[in-house]
Design a protein around this motif. Sequence first.
Motif, PDB file in Angstrom:
ATOM      1  N   ASP A   1       0.835  -1.205   0.000  1.00 41.65           N
ATOM      2  CA  ASP A   1       0.000   0.000   0.000  1.00 41.65           C
ATOM      3  C   ASP A   1       0.869   1.254   0.000  1.00 41.65           C
ATOM      4  O   ASP A   1       0.534   2.258  -0.647  1.00 41.65           O
ATOM      5  CB  ASP A   1      -0.950  -0.010   1.201  1.00 41.65           C
ATOM      6  N   LEU A   2       1.993   1.187   0.691  1.00 37.23           N
ATOM      7  CA  LEU A   2       2.921   2.323   0.707  1.00 37.23           C
ATOM      8  C   LEU A   2       3.487   2.566  -0.698  1.00 37.23           C
ATOM      9  O   LEU A   2       3.559   3.710  -1.158  1.00 37.23           O
ATOM     10  CB  LEU A   2       4.052   2.039   1.705  1.00 37.23           C
ATOM     11  N   VAL A   3       3.868   1.488  -1.374  1.00 32.84           N
ATOM     12  CA  VAL A   3       4.435   1.624  -2.719  1.00 32.84           C
ATOM     13  C   VAL A   3       3.394   2.196  -3.682  1.00 32.84           C
ATOM     14  O   VAL A   3       3.706   3.038  -4.527  1.00 32.84           O
ATOM     15  CB  VAL A   3       4.968   0.267  -3.221  1.00 32.84           C
ATOM     16  N   GLU A   4       2.137   1.772  -3.553  1.00 34.14           N
ATOM     17  CA  GLU A   4       1.082   2.335  -4.397  1.00 34.14           C
ATOM     18  C   GLU A   4       0.881   3.822  -4.107  1.00 34.14           C
ATOM     19  O   GLU A   4       0.590   4.603  -5.026  1.00 34.14           O
ATOM     20  CB  GLU A   4      -0.224   1.572  -4.208  1.00 34.14           C
ATOM     21  N   THR A   5       1.044   4.216  -2.866  1.00 37.15           N
ATOM     22  CA  THR A   5       0.938   5.640  -2.521  1.00 37.15           C
ATOM     23  C   THR A   5       2.019   6.436  -3.245  1.00 37.15           C
ATOM     24  O   THR A   5       1.769   7.538  -3.751  1.00 37.15           O
ATOM     25  CB  THR A   5       1.063   5.834  -0.996  1.00 37.15           C
ATOM     26  N   VAL A   6       3.220   5.869  -3.314  1.00 41.38           N
ATOM     27  CA  VAL A   6       4.313   6.523  -4.037  1.00 41.38           C
ATOM     28  C   VAL A   6       3.980   6.619  -5.528  1.00 41.38           C
ATOM     29  O   VAL A   6       4.167   7.670  -6.159  1.00 41.38           O
ATOM     30  CB  VAL A   6       5.639   5.757  -3.827  1.00 41.38           C
ATOM     31  N   ALA A   7       3.465   5.532  -6.088  1.00 41.23           N
ATOM     32  CA  ALA A   7       3.111   5.527  -7.511  1.00 41.23           C
ATOM     33  C   ALA A   7       2.036   6.556  -7.815  1.00 41.23           C
ATOM     34  O   ALA A   7       2.104   7.277  -8.823  1.00 41.23           O
ATOM     35  CB  ALA A   7       2.646   4.132  -7.922  1.00 41.23           C
ATOM     36  N   LYS A   8       1.035   6.638  -6.957  1.00 40.86           N
ATOM     37  CA  LYS A   8      -0.067   7.579  -7.189  1.00 40.86           C
ATOM     38  C   LYS A   8       0.401   9.032  -7.088  1.00 40.86           C
ATOM     39  O   LYS A   8      -0.158   9.913  -7.742  1.00 40.86           O
ATOM     40  CB  LYS A   8      -1.196   7.307  -6.199  1.00 40.86           C
ATOM     41  N   ALA A   9       1.442   9.262  -6.299  1.00 43.92           N
ATOM     42  CA  ALA A   9       1.975  10.627  -6.200  1.00 43.92           C
ATOM     43  C   ALA A   9       2.540  11.092  -7.536  1.00 43.92           C
ATOM     44  O   ALA A   9       2.589  12.291  -7.813  1.00 43.92           O
ATOM     45  CB  ALA A   9       3.047  10.691  -5.116  1.00 43.92           C
ATOM     46  N   ALA A  10       2.953  10.145  -8.376  1.00 42.38           N
ATOM     47  CA  ALA A  10       3.494  10.502  -9.689  1.00 42.38           C
ATOM     48  C   ALA A  10       2.405  10.924 -10.659  1.00 42.38           C
ATOM     49  O   ALA A  10       2.663  11.715 -11.579  1.00 42.38           O
ATOM     50  CB  ALA A  10       4.270   9.317 -10.277  1.00 42.38           C
ATOM     51  N   ILE A  11       1.193  10.424 -10.465  1.00 41.03           N
ATOM     52  CA  ILE A  11       0.149  10.655 -11.476  1.00 41.03           C
ATOM     53  C   ILE A  11      -0.970  11.583 -11.020  1.00 41.03           C
ATOM     54  O   ILE A  11      -1.752  12.052 -11.845  1.00 41.03           O
ATOM     55  CB  ILE A  11      -0.464   9.319 -11.944  1.00 41.03           C
ATOM     56  N   TYR A  12      -1.022  11.873  -9.724  1.00 42.89           N
ATOM     57  CA  TYR A  12      -2.070  12.770  -9.237  1.00 42.89           C
ATOM     58  C   TYR A  12      -1.469  14.068  -8.736  1.00 42.89           C
ATOM     59  O   TYR A  12      -0.465  14.076  -8.022  1.00 42.89           O
ATOM     60  CB  TYR A  12      -2.883  12.111  -8.129  1.00 42.89           C
ATOM     61  N   ASP A  13      -2.092  15.144  -9.103  1.00 37.80           N
ATOM     62  CA  ASP A  13      -1.648  16.472  -8.691  1.00 37.80           C
ATOM     63  C   ASP A  13      -1.804  16.617  -7.187  1.00 37.80           C
ATOM     64  O   ASP A  13      -2.723  16.053  -6.579  1.00 37.80           O
ATOM     65  CB  ASP A  13      -2.476  17.542  -9.410  1.00 37.80           C
ATOM     66  N   SER A  14      -0.930  17.369  -6.567  1.00 35.66           N
ATOM     67  CA  SER A  14      -0.968  17.549  -5.109  1.00 35.66           C
ATOM     68  C   SER A  14      -2.238  18.232  -4.629  1.00 35.66           C
ATOM     69  O   SER A  14      -2.563  18.209  -3.445  1.00 35.66           O
ATOM     70  CB  SER A  14       0.254  18.360  -4.647  1.00 35.66           C
ATOM     71  N   ARG A  15      -2.991  18.811  -5.563  1.00 38.51           N
ATOM     72  CA  ARG A  15      -4.238  19.482  -5.173  1.00 38.51           C
ATOM     73  C   ARG A  15      -5.329  18.487  -4.790  1.00 38.51           C
ATOM     74  O   ARG A  15      -6.322  18.842  -4.191  1.00 38.51           O
ATOM     75  CB  ARG A  15      -4.733  20.360  -6.328  1.00 38.51           C
ATOM     76  N   GLY A  16      -5.141  17.211  -5.150  1.00 38.42           N
ATOM     77  CA  GLY A  16      -6.135  16.212  -4.775  1.00 38.42           C
ATOM     78  C   GLY A  16      -5.988  14.975  -5.626  1.00 38.42           C
ATOM     79  O   GLY A  16      -5.559  15.041  -6.777  1.00 38.42           O
ATOM     80  N   LYS A  17      -6.337  13.822  -5.059  1.00 40.95           N
ATOM     81  CA  LYS A  17      -6.079  12.555  -5.746  1.00 40.95           C
ATOM     82  C   LYS A  17      -6.952  12.362  -6.981  1.00 40.95           C
ATOM     83  O   LYS A  17      -6.720  11.469  -7.791  1.00 40.95           O
ATOM     84  CB  LYS A  17      -6.262  11.378  -4.787  1.00 40.95           C
ATOM     85  N   CYS A  18      -7.974  13.173  -7.149  1.00 36.26           N
ATOM     86  CA  CYS A  18      -8.833  13.047  -8.327  1.00 36.26           C
ATOM     87  C   CYS A  18      -8.349  13.913  -9.488  1.00 36.26           C
ATOM     88  O   CYS A  18      -8.929  13.884 -10.574  1.00 36.26           O
ATOM     89  CB  CYS A  18     -10.279  13.409  -7.969  1.00 36.26           C
TER      90      CYS A  18
END
Length: 332
Positions: free
Chosen positions: A24-41
């Motif tokens: 789950d931690l690794v997926e959080t890192v991956a999602k940080a690459a594709i989602y803007d810091s303004r929100g995960k959507c």
Amino acid sequence: MASSGLGRRLAACLLNVSEARRKDLVETVAKAAIYDSRGKCVTREGTTVLNIFNDHDYNRSVITIVASIDSIGESVLSACETACGLIDMRAHMGVHPCMGAVDLIPIYPLGEEVGIEDCVKEARAVAYGLTERVRGSSAFLFGWADAPLQRGLAQRRKEMGWFKKTPETQAIRPDVGPQPQKRYGLTGVGASPYVMNCNVTIDTRDVAAGRSIAAAVRESAPGGLPGVQVLALPHEGAVEIACNVESVKGNPPSHMAAGEPWPSFSISGQTYCHAPASLITERVAELAGERGVRTKGTALVGFTPAECRGLAEGALSLGIAEFWKEQRRIHM
């Protein structure tokens, strides 16, 4: 890797982080690459994560990020900043050598449209950006980004003590940032032609036998395979011959041209090719057989260069940011 009609100047980063047991931690890192810091959507336009490879024994994950060369730096930096906030090297345990919470950041062009200087610019910007955003982090440069020497990753790792069981961090002189701190460690950042990872498992627990096979396969050995850098590591009750398969300039050696063709592509007018996985598997099997050992299988970490380009174009044309969830084909 031919150009497509999409008009995208694509680059890839096979981000190596020192965590695999907390997926789950690794997926959080991956999602940080594709989602803007303004929100995960809010997705970053033109960015996708094609694959996440986790290895429990190595406690290491490889996240394949693809974006345009002009935007990949921000995606990678966001992922790195998240990883450094979640991974503490003081608590890390795994059989694979590593020195950093974010251990490796390689930038690869995925087509003729992206030049060497483009990749150098982004890699160096990522190295400096990481040390600015994560205070206490540090980096060394390799490949095209290591101007003017352009030393390869294996050489730079050796210079930094990466292959040692307990690196002497106080003796390290990073290229960017302060003396390495124990929490973040040291990160390798660079640019080069695409590097494929091909791992062949041999059915033995004898690491010494594995090391003798690795020594015969690697590029520097007489009769070794061009562009292939090798480690032998204990893995899931066997030994894995873990190969970094670097792309080399020009055509394959004539004495190795038989069998499966060597995949080739062009960067800035220069032709590159890399050893096919079938040749590596065949060579390891031959050497293992001489020692009375059989092979158990071969796995690619991620993709070949052509696969990476093709899948990225498909994912981006469909607007699929979390492509790793859509995959039905298994990539180890």
